[in-house]
Motif scaffolding. Structure first.
Motif, PDB file in Angstrom:
ATOM      1  N   ALA A 163      10.805   2.310 -13.268  1.00 46.34           N
ATOM      2  CA  ALA A 163      10.379   3.571 -12.649  1.00 46.34           C
ATOM      3  C   ALA A 163       8.889   3.799 -12.890  1.00 46.34           C
ATOM      4  N   ASP A 164       8.397   3.422 -14.064  1.00 45.98           N
ATOM      5  CA  ASP A 164       6.959   3.522 -14.333  1.00 45.98           C
ATOM      6  C   ASP A 164       6.182   2.535 -13.475  1.00 45.98           C
ATOM      7  N   LEU A 165       6.740   1.326 -13.295  1.00 48.33           N
ATOM      8  CA  LEU A 165       6.075   0.322 -12.460  1.00 48.33           C
ATOM      9  C   LEU A 165       5.980   0.783 -11.011  1.00 48.33           C
ATOM     10  N   LEU A 166       6.993   1.537 -10.555  1.00 51.42           N
ATOM     11  CA  LEU A 166       6.973   2.071  -9.194  1.00 51.42           C
ATOM     12  C   LEU A 166       5.709   2.886  -8.955  1.00 51.42           C
ATOM     13  N   MET A 167       5.308   3.654  -9.952  1.00 49.66           N
ATOM     14  CA  MET A 167       4.104   4.471  -9.841  1.00 49.66           C
ATOM     15  C   MET A 167       2.841   3.644 -10.077  1.00 49.66           C
ATOM     16  N   ARG A 168       2.892   2.771 -11.058  1.00 45.59           N
ATOM     17  CA  ARG A 168       1.683   2.017 -11.412  1.00 45.59           C
ATOM     18  C   ARG A 168       1.235   1.089 -10.298  1.00 45.59           C
TER      19      ARG A 168
END
Length: 483
Positions: A467-472
């Motif tokens: 989920a963090d990678l989705l934003m990054r």
């Protein structure tokens, strides 16, 4: 601040499933709160109906216990409790048979608003609606309130809408989503359309992106059997978060009118682009110290049902083209928190040089647990040594700003009073429900087709790392979830 409470017209409210958990925890204590606030007229009557065999006196005892447990400080006013209980009666009714309906009709009075709350499973909606008509309990001025889920997919939603439409007009059907009854959710419209400050900036030219988060600390617990057939996408995204998205993104309606508002919400849903599979992250909580995993809670060691979803979506219209919106919801996360984060773009040119850093305005609308708003603005950091910039919040807690006398009613009690008034503004329309399912179904179908497995995440975290990678990947970050 003194509450300006306007009593509603006298009414008869029948609660089907009156002995169930929702009625005990939310509906009946909420009605007692409205009674104490002077909004229920003395002539109002509440009739419990369920298959449980009990007398009206036994039902009043059950409600008394529910108020003591869930009614807060008001429950200490025993005189008020006694007056409220006097307005209650009960009838044993077979929802799928013939027993009890004639007796129930005897509780209803001519010339009063009649409302019927279906606090039961969707499988009983059609049976109850048909019997209300066939036994003469409902007329053209009656209203029915139905609880989610409004179907399991598009096909079942259409079938449910068609079933209800056989017996009631759309203007009589109130599909209740308690999220829309929250004070801050309604304030979304007041903030947007009541302040010249925001509306001119409320578009892709000035807003970089929007985040909508609904985080829970609890697991599925005793709801495992239901939840495992639903999952976070059906249970939260398709309804609660979709409604928040509509309110934050819709065009200004011509007037504050039920159909005008719902027309604009529908346009938002129909403008949503299909979501690519790499823009969706599914998660499932693992076991933690002293805590069971999702699969243990659900009773299925091989379950692939998601307890967490994060996704990126785009709205293809003139206002929002190019501004991504990120939705996130999950269970057993670090904190219980619901908020909308509107991140504005950076200034086109900084006159302060590279040492000043990057700064931008952020509007945070808190839905729970502490309702209010925060607007981050950039100022000079106090002290000598040049122009060092820092972001500071302009924080407004509604409870503090409006004073102790401005205690907001709960979501259920507010919405039930709107039913009595005949105001459908905060209720979902049938075509709105179907449009939401039409957008949601392909996402779920793609998971099934690809045999997708949810990503594990530990309890008390912010969800799976993907989920963090989705934003990054978009050079952005979630507003942090932390205890």
């Amino acid at each position: 601040m003194v509450s300006r409470v306007i009593p509603v017209d006298p009414f008869d409210l029948v609660i089907f499933g009156a002995t169930g958990d929702l009625a005990r925890r939310k509906i009946l204590p909420g009605l007692f709160d409205r009674f104490c606030d002077g909004q229920m007229p003395p002539e109002a009557r509440i009739i419990g109906a369920a298959r449980s065999d009990m007398t009206s006196e036994e039902f009043r005892t059950l409600v008394d216990e529910a108020i003591s447990e869930f009614g807060g400080a008001l429950a200490e006013d025993r005189a008020a409790v006694a007056r409220f209980l006097d307005a209650l009666s009960y009838e044993t009714v077979d929802a799928v048979g013939e027993d009890g309906w004639e007796a129930l009709r005897g509780h209803l009075r001519e010339g009063f608003v009649r409302a019927f709350y279906f606090s039961v499973g969707p499988s009983l909606f059609g049976d109850i609606a048909e019997r209300l008509r066939s036994f003469g309990l409902a007329d053209e001025n009656s209203r029915i309130v139905v609880e989610k889920p409004f179907g399991h997919d598009l096909a079942s939603a259409k079938k449910l809408n068609a079933t209800l439409a056989q017996h009631f007009d759309e203007t009589q059907i109130y599909r209740i989503d308690h999220y829309l009854g929250k004070e801050t959710v309604q304030n979304l419209m007041a903030v947007r359309f009541g302040n010249m400050l925001f509306e001119p900036l409320w578009n892709s030219q000035f807003i970089d992106h929007i985040q909508i988060t609904v985080a829970e600390t609890v697991g599925v617990g005793g709801r495992g059997g239901y939840y495992d057939k639903s999952g976070a996408m059906r249970d939260m995204i398709q309804n609660h978060l979709m409604q928040l998205l509509c309110l934050i993104a819709m065009e200004p309606p011509a007037k504050f009118d039920p159909d005008a508002v719902r027309d604009e919400k529908l346009k938002v849903i129909r403008a949503l682009d299909p979501v690519q599979h790499h823009h969706v992250v599914r998660g499932q909580y693992e076991a933690g110290e002293g805590e069971q995993s999702y699969r243990e809670d659900a009773g299925d060691p091989r379950s692939r049902t998601e307890s967490f979803v994060a996704l990126r979506l785009n709205i293809s219209n003139w206002r929002w083209a190019g501004t991504p919106i990120y939705l996130r919801t999950g269970k057993k996360l670090a904190v219980r928190e619901s908020e909308i984060v509107v991140v504005f773009k950076e200034t086109p040119h900084s006159i302060f040089g590279p040492d000043a850093g990057n700064h931008r305005n952020v509007l945070v609308i808190r839905l729970q647990p502490d309702e209010g708003m925060t607007l981050d603005v950039t100022i000079k950091e106090p002290g000598p040594g040049g122009m060092r910039l820092v972001d500071v919040p302009l924080d407004m807690s509604f409870a503090e700003a409006l004073g102790p006398g401005a205690q907001a009613p709960g979501a259920y009690e507010r919405l039930i009073m709107d039913v009595i008034r005949g105001n459908q503004t905060l209720f979902m329309r049938g075509d709105e429900v179907e449009a939401a399912w039409a957008w949601t179904d392909p996402i779920i179908e793609s998971w099934v087709a690809r045999h997708d497995v949810p990503k594990p995440y530990p309890p008390g975290s912010s969800g799976p790392g993907d989920a963090d990678l989705l934003m990054r990947r978009d050079k952005r970050e979630w507003r942090e979830i932390k205890a």
